[in-house]
Write a protein that holds these residues in place. Structure first.
Motif, short mmCIF file in Angstrom:
data_model
loop_
_atom_site.label_atom_id
_atom_site.label_comp_id
_atom_site.label_asym_id
_atom_site.label_seq_id
_atom_site.Cartn_x
_atom_site.Cartn_y
_atom_site.Cartn_z
N MET A 1 16.12 27.10 36.94
CA MET A 1 16.31 27.98 35.81
C MET A 1 17.99 27.99 35.50
O MET A 1 18.71 27.38 36.59
CB MET A 1 16.14 29.59 36.20
N THR A 2 18.57 27.84 34.33
CA THR A 2 19.97 27.85 34.04
C THR A 2 20.68 29.31 34.28
O THR A 2 20.03 30.13 33.68
CB THR A 2 19.98 27.25 32.74
N TYR A 3 21.58 29.26 34.88
CA TYR A 3 22.43 30.57 35.07
C TYR A 3 23.97 30.13 34.36
O TYR A 3 24.48 29.09 34.49
CB TYR A 3 22.58 30.81 36.63
N ALA A 4 24.21 31.28 33.84
CA ALA A 4 25.67 31.20 33.52
C ALA A 4 26.76 31.90 34.49
O ALA A 4 26.51 33.02 35.02
CB ALA A 4 25.88 32.36 32.21
N VAL A 5 27.56 31.04 35.17
CA VAL A 5 28.41 31.60 36.16
C VAL A 5 29.77 31.59 35.58
O VAL A 5 30.12 30.85 35.30
CB VAL A 5 28.37 30.61 37.38
N HIS A 6 30.37 32.69 35.92
CA HIS A 6 31.78 33.22 35.54
C HIS A 6 32.55 33.21 36.73
O HIS A 6 32.22 33.95 37.62
CB HIS A 6 31.73 34.31 34.50
N ILE A 7 33.74 32.40 36.62
CA ILE A 7 34.69 32.41 37.97
C ILE A 7 35.90 33.15 37.23
O ILE A 7 36.44 32.40 36.46
CB ILE A 7 34.61 31.13 38.50
N ASN A 8 36.28 34.08 37.82
CA ASN A 8 37.71 34.40 37.63
C ASN A 8 38.74 34.25 38.53
O ASN A 8 38.37 34.75 39.86
CB ASN A 8 37.63 36.19 37.31
N ILE A 9 39.79 33.46 38.29
CA ILE A 9 40.61 33.19 39.08
C ILE A 9 42.14 33.86 38.88
O ILE A 9 42.43 33.82 37.80
CB ILE A 9 40.71 31.56 39.26
N MET A 10 42.64 34.40 39.93
CA MET A 10 43.91 35.19 39.77
C MET A 10 44.94 35.18 40.67
O MET A 10 44.47 34.68 41.83
CB MET A 10 43.57 36.68 39.54
N PRO A 11 46.29 35.12 40.54
CA PRO A 11 46.91 34.97 41.61
C PRO A 11 47.14 36.06 42.67
O PRO A 11 46.56 37.19 42.26
CB PRO A 11 48.42 34.98 40.81
N LEU A 12 47.24 35.55 43.79
CA LEU A 12 47.34 36.61 44.90
C LEU A 12 48.40 37.85 44.50
O LEU A 12 49.08 37.52 44.07
CB LEU A 12 47.48 36.06 46.19
N LYS A 13 47.67 39.04 44.91
CA LYS A 13 48.48 40.37 44.61
C LYS A 13 49.87 40.16 45.32
O LYS A 13 50.67 40.54 44.70
CB LYS A 13 47.82 41.34 44.88
N GLU A 14 50.23 39.30 46.53
CA GLU A 14 51.38 39.24 47.21
C GLU A 14 52.24 38.54 46.35
O GLU A 14 53.38 38.46 46.72
CB GLU A 14 51.00 38.90 48.30
N LEU A 15 51.84 37.76 45.50
CA LEU A 15 52.69 36.69 44.84
C LEU A 15 53.03 37.32 43.75
O LEU A 15 52.46 37.86 43.05
CB LEU A 15 52.02 35.46 44.74
N LEU A 16 54.49 36.73 43.23
CA LEU A 16 55.09 36.87 41.99
C LEU A 16 54.15 36.24 40.90
O LEU A 16 53.53 35.13 41.23
CB LEU A 16 56.51 36.40 42.06
N ASP B 1 51.80 46.65 34.10
CA ASP B 1 51.69 45.51 34.99
C ASP B 1 50.84 44.42 34.25
O ASP B 1 49.64 44.89 33.74
CB ASP B 1 51.22 45.52 36.41
N VAL B 2 51.07 43.32 34.25
CA VAL B 2 50.33 42.25 33.75
C VAL B 2 50.22 41.00 34.61
O VAL B 2 51.19 40.48 35.29
CB VAL B 2 51.33 41.58 32.37
N ARG B 3 48.95 40.50 34.88
CA ARG B 3 48.54 39.30 35.64
C ARG B 3 48.06 38.48 34.87
O ARG B 3 46.95 38.88 34.29
CB ARG B 3 47.77 39.79 36.91
N ILE B 4 48.33 37.29 34.94
CA ILE B 4 47.90 36.03 34.18
C ILE B 4 46.94 35.40 35.07
O ILE B 4 47.38 34.80 36.13
CB ILE B 4 48.75 35.11 33.52
N GLY B 5 45.73 35.08 34.81
CA GLY B 5 44.74 34.11 35.70
C GLY B 5 44.00 33.37 34.63
O GLY B 5 44.29 32.78 33.60
N LYS B 6 42.87 32.85 34.83
CA LYS B 6 41.85 32.02 34.24
C LYS B 6 40.47 32.18 34.54
O LYS B 6 40.24 32.84 35.49
CB LYS B 6 42.20 30.80 34.44
N ARG B 7 39.59 31.98 33.40
CA ARG B 7 38.33 32.22 33.67
C ARG B 7 37.53 31.05 33.14
O ARG B 7 37.72 30.28 32.19
CB ARG B 7 37.72 33.20 32.60
N ILE B 8 36.59 30.57 34.03
CA ILE B 8 35.93 29.26 33.98
C ILE B 8 34.47 29.80 33.65
O ILE B 8 33.88 30.59 34.77
CB ILE B 8 36.23 28.43 35.15
N THR B 9 33.60 29.22 33.04
CA THR B 9 32.23 29.44 32.94
C THR B 9 31.41 28.05 33.10
O THR B 9 31.79 27.09 32.37
CB THR B 9 31.86 30.15 31.32
N LEU B 10 30.56 28.34 34.07
CA LEU B 10 29.59 27.25 34.41
C LEU B 10 28.15 27.23 33.98
O LEU B 10 27.82 28.38 34.23
CB LEU B 10 29.69 26.46 35.86
#
Length: 84
Positions: A1-16, A37-46
């Motif tokens: 079966m095929t799955y959509a896997v979403h990966i959210n990657i964010m900077p550690l909260k302790e880091l600027l 507050d604003v935190r910028i990350g990335k989202r990857i879908t496999l």
């Protein structure tokens, strides 16, 4: 079966987060108030072919640990759903 896997990657909260700070400043300059507050990350879908959702998640975890996320500076969260 095929799955959509979403990966959210964010900077550690302790880091600027310089990108987040720049966006925060831009929002303020536009007169948009209330954003604290604003935190910028990335989202990857496999699209992952696997026998189960758990197996698809394990594949995504390995990919994240070995390639997609820098664990010194980032953390990741994985969500798995059947592909549409």
């Amino acid at each position: 079966m095929t799955y959509a896997v979403h990966i959210n990657i964010m900077p550690l909260k302790e880091l600027l987060d310089p990108q987040g700070k720049a966006v925060m400043s831009g929002l303020s300059n536009l007169g948009l108030k209330g954003v604290e507050d604003v935190r910028i990350g990335k989202r990857i879908t496999l699209q992952v072919e696997a026998g189960s959702a758990e197996e698809a998640k394990k594949i995504a975890e390995e990919a994240s640990q070995k390639l997609l996320a820098n664990q010194v500076m980032e953390y990741f969260e994985i969500m798995v759903a059947p592909a549409a």
